[in-house]
Design a protein around this motif. Structure first.
Motif, PDB file in Angstrom:
ATOM      1  N   LEU A   1      46.289 -27.661  34.031  1.00  0.00           N
ATOM      2  CA  LEU A   1      45.373 -28.421  34.439  1.00  0.00           C
ATOM      3  C   LEU A   1      45.408 -29.512  33.511  1.00  0.00           C
ATOM      4  O   LEU A   1      45.918 -29.457  32.369  1.00  0.00           O
ATOM      5  CB  LEU A   1      44.070 -27.774  34.099  1.00  0.00           C
ATOM      6  CG  LEU A   1      43.633 -26.683  34.898  1.00  0.00           C
ATOM      7  CD1 LEU A   1      42.058 -26.082  34.775  1.00  0.00           C
ATOM      8  CD2 LEU A   1      43.382 -27.171  36.633  1.00  0.00           C
TER       9      LEU A   1
ATOM     10  N   GLN B   1      37.675 -25.757  43.449  1.00  0.00           N
ATOM     11  CA  GLN B   1      38.105 -27.247  43.221  1.00  0.00           C
ATOM     12  C   GLN B   1      39.543 -27.266  42.724  1.00  0.00           C
ATOM     13  O   GLN B   1      40.211 -28.224  42.626  1.00  0.00           O
ATOM     14  CB  GLN B   1      37.142 -28.080  42.347  1.00  0.00           C
ATOM     15  CG  GLN B   1      35.911 -28.114  42.917  1.00  0.00           C
ATOM     16  CD  GLN B   1      34.803 -28.745  41.739  1.00  0.00           C
ATOM     17  OE1 GLN B   1      35.051 -29.243  40.644  1.00  0.00           O
ATOM     18  NE2 GLN B   1      33.539 -28.892  42.277  1.00  0.00           N
ATOM     19  N   HIS B   2      40.203 -25.940  42.075  1.00  0.00           N
ATOM     20  CA  HIS B   2      41.272 -26.081  41.550  1.00  0.00           C
ATOM     21  C   HIS B   2      42.013 -24.798  41.677  1.00  0.00           C
ATOM     22  O   HIS B   2      42.075 -23.828  41.041  1.00  0.00           O
ATOM     23  CB  HIS B   2      41.052 -25.938  39.733  1.00  0.00           C
ATOM     24  CG  HIS B   2      40.430 -27.198  39.414  1.00  0.00           C
ATOM     25  ND1 HIS B   2      38.839 -27.442  39.203  1.00  0.00           N
ATOM     26  CD2 HIS B   2      40.892 -28.403  38.931  1.00  0.00           C
ATOM     27  CE1 HIS B   2      38.736 -28.469  38.819  1.00  0.00           C
ATOM     28  NE2 HIS B   2      39.640 -29.146  38.523  1.00  0.00           N
TER      29      HIS B   2
ATOM     30  N   ALA C   1      40.274 -31.882  33.139  1.00  0.00           N
ATOM     31  CA  ALA C   1      39.626 -30.842  34.102  1.00  0.00           C
ATOM     32  C   ALA C   1      39.370 -29.714  33.283  1.00  0.00           C
ATOM     33  O   ALA C   1      38.438 -28.768  33.647  1.00  0.00           O
ATOM     34  CB  ALA C   1      40.757 -30.733  35.201  1.00  0.00           C
TER      35      ALA C   1
END
Length: 226
Positions: free
Chosen positions: A15, A116-117, A19
């Motif tokens: 990441l 989202q990730h 984030a």
């Protein structure tokens, strides 16, 4: 609390720092004294923890009250992550070995953030696979290795986690009592102490209170493989 240590956890691998920090900011710090529980065996598992400072041991208790020390985790390592993929009762207890700070993240927060990730799931599964491999190897050691071999292997694994190179070897501040070290090896305290004494007589290590100085890692590696 060092952000760089926390961000070393597999949860944040791959990441961007913004984030990752966005998730860290959602995690609540929990401060524990030595001997305090992070969570207890059989209680509902609904969150994971990242160790920010200190050390935590994972233990299981038998029906007659004996404890089996499964693992010790330190800064940048996770515990309780299985509950994010398979909610259910905890399979072990987590207890602070030293004064400790952990960051906790509940399952609902994690699920929303993972959407989202999604790439983070791969790194978490890799971490779980490493944990399973370690457990499999530990079970094999109990069957095929003698106590001195298990002691050598445990010291080496603790050195990989907590060792610091010094002029004459590797200093390992594991913070475990003699009883806890014996629980980690799966043998009696007396038998483990005898093995440590033999290693010290051979010049492979120097014993210290809740620590050890490894002088001959190569010999210990050879003994762990016998």
């Amino acid at each position: 609390m060092c952000d760089d240590v926390v961000l070393a956890a597999p949860l944040f691998t791959g990441l961007s720092q913004p984030a990752a920090m966005a998730l860290v900011d959602q995690m609540a710090p929990v401060r524990l004294d030595r001997g305090e529980q992070v969570f207890a065996e059989s209680e509902p598992g609904d969150r994971l923890y990242v160790v920010a400072e200190g050390k935590v041991k994972l233990v299981r208790r038998s029906s007659d009250g004996r404890e089996n020390l499964l693992n010790v985790v330190g800064p940048g390592e996770m515990l309780g992550e299985l509950s994010l993929f398979d909610p259910g009762p905890r399979t072990s207890s987590a207890v602070a070995v030293t004064d400790t700070v952990v960051l906790e993240l509940d399952r609902d927060q994690f699920t929303a953030w993972l959407a989202q990730h999604p790439s983070v799931a791969t790194h978490l599964l890799q971490a779980l696979a490493r944990r399973l491999r370690r457990t499999t190897e530990a079970h094999a050691d109990l069957v095929f290795s003698d106590v001195p071999g298990r002691v050598a292997r445990a010291l080496l694994e603790l050195s990989y986690q907590f060792g610091e190179p010094v002029d004459n070897g590797v200093h390992v501040a594991h913070d475990l009592t003699q009883v806890e070290l014996a629980q980690l090896v799966g043998a009696s305290r007396e038998t483990v102490n005898k093995s440590l004494g033999e290693f010290a007589q051979r010049g492979w290590l120097v014993r210290e209170p809740r620590a050890v100085l490894l002088l001959d890692v190569e010999r210990l590696e050879h003994r762990a493989l016998r």
